[in-house]
Structures are given as structure tokens and as C-alpha cells.
Design an enzyme around this catalytic site. Structure first.
Site, PDB file in Angstrom:
ATOM      1  N   ASP A 127    -118.044 129.876  51.211  1.00  0.00           N
ATOM      2  CA  ASP A 127    -116.888 130.777  51.233  1.00  0.00           C
ATOM      3  C   ASP A 127    -117.160 131.926  50.263  1.00  0.00           C
ATOM      4  OD1 ASP A 127    -113.778 130.340  52.366  1.00  0.00           O
ATOM      5  OD2 ASP A 127    -113.938 131.773  50.693  1.00  0.00           O
ATOM      6  N   CYS A 170    -108.689 132.755  64.826  1.00  0.00           N
ATOM      7  CA  CYS A 170    -107.236 132.796  64.573  1.00  0.00           C
ATOM      8  C   CYS A 170    -106.724 134.220  64.800  1.00  0.00           C
ATOM      9  CB  CYS A 170    -106.907 132.292  63.172  1.00  0.00           C
ATOM     10  SG  CYS A 170    -107.666 133.253  61.869  1.00  0.00           S
TER      11      CYS A 170
HETATM   12  N1  SAH Z   1    -111.177 126.313  57.167  1.00  0.00           N
HETATM   13  C1  SAH Z   1    -110.257 126.567  56.098  1.00  0.00           C
HETATM   14  C2  SAH Z   1    -109.504 127.865  56.263  1.00  0.00           C
HETATM   15  C3  SAH Z   1    -110.400 129.081  56.368  1.00  0.00           C
HETATM   16  S1  SAH Z   1    -109.582 130.565  56.012  1.00  0.00           S
HETATM   17  C4  SAH Z   1    -109.304 125.387  55.973  1.00  0.00           C
HETATM   18  O1  SAH Z   1    -109.357 124.459  56.784  1.00  0.00           O
HETATM   19  O2  SAH Z   1    -108.507 125.376  55.033  1.00  0.00           O
HETATM   20  C5  SAH Z   1    -110.866 131.725  56.002  1.00  0.00           C
HETATM   21  C6  SAH Z   1    -111.729 131.718  54.746  1.00  0.00           C
HETATM   22  O3  SAH Z   1    -112.779 132.660  54.945  1.00  0.00           O
HETATM   23  C7  SAH Z   1    -111.069 132.140  53.451  1.00  0.00           C
HETATM   24  O4  SAH Z   1    -111.224 131.132  52.504  1.00  0.00           O
HETATM   25  C8  SAH Z   1    -111.826 133.406  52.984  1.00  0.00           C
HETATM   26  O5  SAH Z   1    -112.056 133.442  51.579  1.00  0.00           O
HETATM   27  C9  SAH Z   1    -113.123 133.239  53.698  1.00  0.00           C
HETATM   28  N2  SAH Z   1    -113.891 134.450  54.011  1.00  0.00           N
HETATM   29  C10 SAH Z   1    -113.435 135.609  54.540  1.00  0.00           C
HETATM   30  N3  SAH Z   1    -114.447 136.432  54.830  1.00  0.00           N
HETATM   31  C11 SAH Z   1    -115.591 135.782  54.451  1.00  0.00           C
HETATM   32  C12 SAH Z   1    -116.976 136.098  54.506  1.00  0.00           C
HETATM   33  N4  SAH Z   1    -117.412 137.240  55.038  1.00  0.00           N
HETATM   34  N5  SAH Z   1    -117.868 135.191  54.049  1.00  0.00           N
HETATM   35  C13 SAH Z   1    -117.440 134.029  53.532  1.00  0.00           C
HETATM   36  N6  SAH Z   1    -116.142 133.657  53.483  1.00  0.00           N
HETATM   37  C14 SAH Z   1    -115.240 134.529  53.931  1.00  0.00           C
END
Ligand code: SAH
Length: 443
Positions: A296, A386
Site C-alpha cells: 500500500d 469500486c
Molecule cells: N482492500 C482494502 C481496501 C483498499 S482501499 C480493505 O479490504 O480494507 C485502497 C487502498 O489503496 C488504500 O489503502 C490506498 O492507500 C491505496 N492506494 C491508492 N493508490 C495506491 C497506489 N498507487 N499504490 C499503492 N496503494 C495505493
């Protein structure tokens, strides 16, 4: 979304004729009060007077009970309602269509509270709607899997713009449009009375608020925020940062999909991309995964994820955490020739509306193509979108293109959606924002 005029442009006035909006216009020009519409005016609601008059033939989507009125469909406004006021919507002939919350600052000029002309939009109305939403969750037995659930899911629960998530004894509310903003205190009072939480916290700080012309707000509305907020989900404990975490602090919508991943993780090398606070990772660890690499870009989220591993007594030695951009990290893993048996791709919303669909499609294809390349034969890909702007069909096409370019044959073994506490009103397909596919690549 209608783009035929900017949100702040005044509504055009009609040019003579016999229908209702024209009578409104003529009487305004003469300096006289507007005539009453053909249908019987209601008296129960103090805001009965203002009305939105639609252009001819623009009532069709309302007749199908879609709850949004776009600015391009509006002929004129009768009266001078303020943002958030309850306003009747009438067709060009003056017939009542719905009671709505008005917002002159949004492309969505109004959102429907009720289709019943006799309905009064007052505290009792909101009490009834929130009580109904709670009753629906009880019927669906959502609460049996833990102490977290979405109590109110906006339009799909008849409360456009209002999101309420429950994390144990704490409620987090998000007011995404002018209607719930107007009724903020009333809604908080009702939630307090119906749920008796120790705290109601407000996270009205999403970017969407700006599109609605509303200032961002973040803070306690009722009670006191406990030092630690936790949600228990299928026996797993997750710390939730309601004040600064993403959305309302946690992603309840993926609850059932995370559980499915847990049941398929045994003895597998798992890669969890966009892991946030470790949701899928914890289920995989509990499910007997050989190893779990989680990526992340948020250091704060990764810290909570590691706390969560400890909270649940899971084997931290099997978990590897990487703070990185997933687009770059996947390329590095490919170059290192790393392979996995189960990959989760749960990115943020790349396309909030259809206008972003093309750019978002490229991003989805990119990560999925790389994901397919990192899977061992017979491996599983859990892939999600989403994005409201990407339909189920389009998403499937993007994934098919990614598999083709990666040179793998893959089958859909399951289609996934948000958990049942995120219902989708049939007349509001936009509510089905979360779509997922479980794919198995050929062995
Ligand atoms: N799967 C998670 C929810 C994901 S939300 C769950 O079950 O709780 C999307 C996530 O993507 C967020 O934590 C955000 O910090 C991360 N994110 C957004 N853009 C990103 C990128 N380019 N690389 C890595 N992480 C990213």
C-alpha cells in the site's frame, strides 16, 4: 452526468405557452405571485411552496424512480429555495413528481426524499427511514458476523447522500449532499436515540463535498470518541482510525469477499495489493497462507495493518509489508520473477464517474495484466473495481483484455459484489459500485 451547463448558471426561464412553467414565468414577469400548480398543493410541509419545474419530457427518469434530478433537466425554479431545502419537483404540466432536497450548487440539482405527495419531510420521516434501514440489516442478519456494518447506504436506503457506518459502539456519519447537511442535527439525534452509540463521529470530508458546494467537516457530533476504535469481523479484530482513516475509517463493503479469500488461502503464497489496514491479508494469514506480501502507498495504513496482525495473534513472520506504489511494485516483482498462488487487487476508485472511464480502464488493465503474469499456473486472481464509472460489463472486458495480453487463459469462477449491508436500489444502478471477479488461470 449532465454537462449542458455549469452548476452555478441560473435556470433558464421558459418562453410563453400554456403549461405550468409558462404560467409561473408569465406571472413573475407581471410581478404577481406564481399561480398554484394544477395538482392540489400540499399544506403539511412548510417548504411546500418552492418547486423545481422540469423541461418537457424530462420527467422520464423520475417516473422510473431514479432519485437524481440533473441541472440540465430543470426548466425553472418557482420560489427561492436555499441549499438543502425541501422542494417539490413538478413536470412541465405542473404535476407532482417527488419531494427532493435542493442544491443549486451541484450538477445534481435535487435528490429525491419521497415519491409520495402526502409525505411530510420532517424528523418523523428521517426516523422512519433510518429505522427501516436498521430493520433491513436485522432481517439480513448482517450483525451476526461481527459488530461492524453499514447502517445507512445513501440513495439505496432512501436517504440520498447519507452514509452511516457502525464500528462497535461508534457510529461514523458522512453527509455527501445538501439534503443530509440541512438535516444534520436531526439525523444525529435520531441515530443517538435508535442506536445509543458512545460516539457519533462525522467524516464529511470527502472530495465529493466540494462538487456539492459544501465545506469539508471532520469531528465529533455526539458523545466522546474512545481512544481505540475496533471492529470485529468474522472473529478478526481490526483497529479503525475513524478520524483520519480512509472513507469512514474502514472498508466494510469487502467483508464477505475477504472471508472468501480466507477460505482459499491455505498453503498459498499470497500477494495483497492496495492492502489498506490489512483486511485481505489477515484473512489469508488466518486461512493458513504460506506467505502474505501486502502493498500500500499509505504508511499510516500499513502501521495499523501490522497492529492488526498483533491484535489477532497471527504469525507476523509470514507477513511482509511494502510501502510502495502498486503500479511500480508489480513491475519490480515481475522483474524479480516472483510468483504467487493468490493475488488480490483492490485499488481505489479510478473512475468516480463515466467521464473517467477511459483513463481508468488503462489503469485497471495495467495492474491486472501484471497480476496475471505474477500468478503460478492454477493461481487465483481476486480483482475489484469500486468505480461507479465502470460497469460490470466493461470491467469484465478490461480483465479479458488483460489476460489476453498477459498470454494466460483464465476462467471466472465467481462474481462478487459489496456485502448485503450495502444494498442496491433497483432504480439506482449507480449503487452497485463494487464489482469483483475471482479468476483462475489455467494450470
Ligand atoms: N482492500 C482494502 C481496501 C483498499 S482501499 C480493505 O479490504 O480494507 C485502497 C487502498 O489503496 C488504500 O489503502 C490506498 O492507500 C491505496 N492506494 C491508492 N493508490 C495506491 C497506489 N498507487 N499504490 C499503492 N496503494 C495505493
Amino acid at each position: 452526468m449532465s454537462k449542458d451547463r455549469s452548476p452555478s448558471t441560473p435556470h433558464r426561464q421558459s418562453q410563453g405557452g400554456k403549461d405550468y412553467r409558462k404560467r409561473v414565468q408569465r406571472s413573475k414577469e407581471a410581478g404577481a405571485p406564481a399561480p398554484q400548480p394544477a395538482s392540489k398543493p400540499r399544506t403539511g410541509n412548510p417548504s411546500a411552496k418552492p418547486a423545481i419545474i422540469l423541461k418537457t419530457e424530462r420527467e422520464k427518469s423520475l417516473q422510473r424512480r431514479h432519485p437524481w434530478i440533473f441541472s440540465g433537466a430543470v426548466e425553472c425554479i418557482d420560489g427561492a429555495p436555499a441549499s438543502g431545502d425541501t422542494v417539490a419537483v413538478r413536470d412541465a404540466a405542473g404535476s407532482f413528481l417527488a419531494w427532493t432536497a435542493y442544491n443549486p450548487d451541484s450538477q445534481i440539482t435535487a435528490r429525491v426524499w419521497s415519491w409520495q405527495e402526502k409525505e411530510v419531510i420532517d424528523k418523523a420521516f428521517f426516523h422512519q427511514r433510518i429505522a427501516n434501514a436498521l430493520a433491513a440489516r436485522r432481517t439480513l442478519a448482517v450483525g451476526q458476523t461481527g459488530n461492524g456494518m453499514r447502517i445507512v447506504h445513501g440513495e439505496s436506503d432512501g436517504l440520498p447522500g447519507l452514509i452511516v457506518d457502525k464500528y462497535g459502539e461508534v457510529l461514523v456519519m458522512q453527509l455527501g449532499s445538501a439534503g443530509p447537511e440541512h438535516w444534520r442535527e436531526t439525523i444525529a439525534d435520531i441515530l443517538q436515540a435508535l442506536c445509543a452509540p458512545v460516539c457519533i463521529y462525522e467524516r464529511s470530508d470527502s472530495d465529493g463535498r466540494e462538487l456539492e458546494g459544501l465545506p469539508k467537516r471532520n469531528g465529533i457530533v455526539r458523545g466522546k470518541l474512545p481512544e481505540q476504535v475496533e471492529v470485529i469481523e468474522n472473529g478478526l479484530r481490526f483497529a479503525v482510525d475513524v478520524a483520519t482513516g480512509q472513507k469512514t475509517g474502514y472498508y466494510l463493503d469487502q467483508r464477505d469477499n475477504r472471508a472468501l479469500t480466507g477460505t482459499l488461502a491455505n498453503d498459498r503464497d499470497v500477494l495483497n495489493c492496495f492492502c489498506y489496514t490489512g483486511g485481505f491479508s489477515l484473512y489469508a494469514l488466518r486461512g493458513g497462507a504460506k506467505s502474505v506480501l501486502s502493498i500500500d502507498s499509505s504508511q499510516e495504513a500499513l502501521q495499523i495493518a501490522q497492529t492488526n496482525v498483533g491484535l489477532n495473534g497471527l504469525d507476523a513472520s509470514k507477513a511482509e509489508w511494502q510501502c510502495a506504489d502498486v503500479f511500480e511494485a508489480l513491475r519490480k516483482l515481475r522483474d524479480q520473477n516472483r510468483k504467487f498462488d493468490l493475488i488480490v487487487l483492490d485499488p481505489p476508485k479510478f473512475a468516480p464517474t463515466a467521464a473517467f472511464a477511459e483513463k481508468a480502464s488503462r489503469a485497471y488493465k495495467d495492474i491486472n495484466l501484471l497480476g496475471f503474469k505474477l500468478l503460478r499456473p492454477g493461481g487465483l486472481l481476486f480483482t475489484y473495481s469500486c468505480s461507479g464509472g465502470i460497469s460490470d460489463d466493461l470491467f469484465q472486458k478490461i480483465i479479458a483484455g488483460a489476460a489476453l495480453d498477459a498470454g494466460v487463459d483464465a476462467q471466472i469462477v465467481k462474481k462478487l459484489h459489496a456485502a448485503p449491508d450495502h444494498p442496491v436500489l433497483l432504480s439506482f444502478p449507480e449503487g452497485a459500485y463494487l464489482k469483483g471477479l475471482v479468476l483462475r488461470v489455467a494450470g
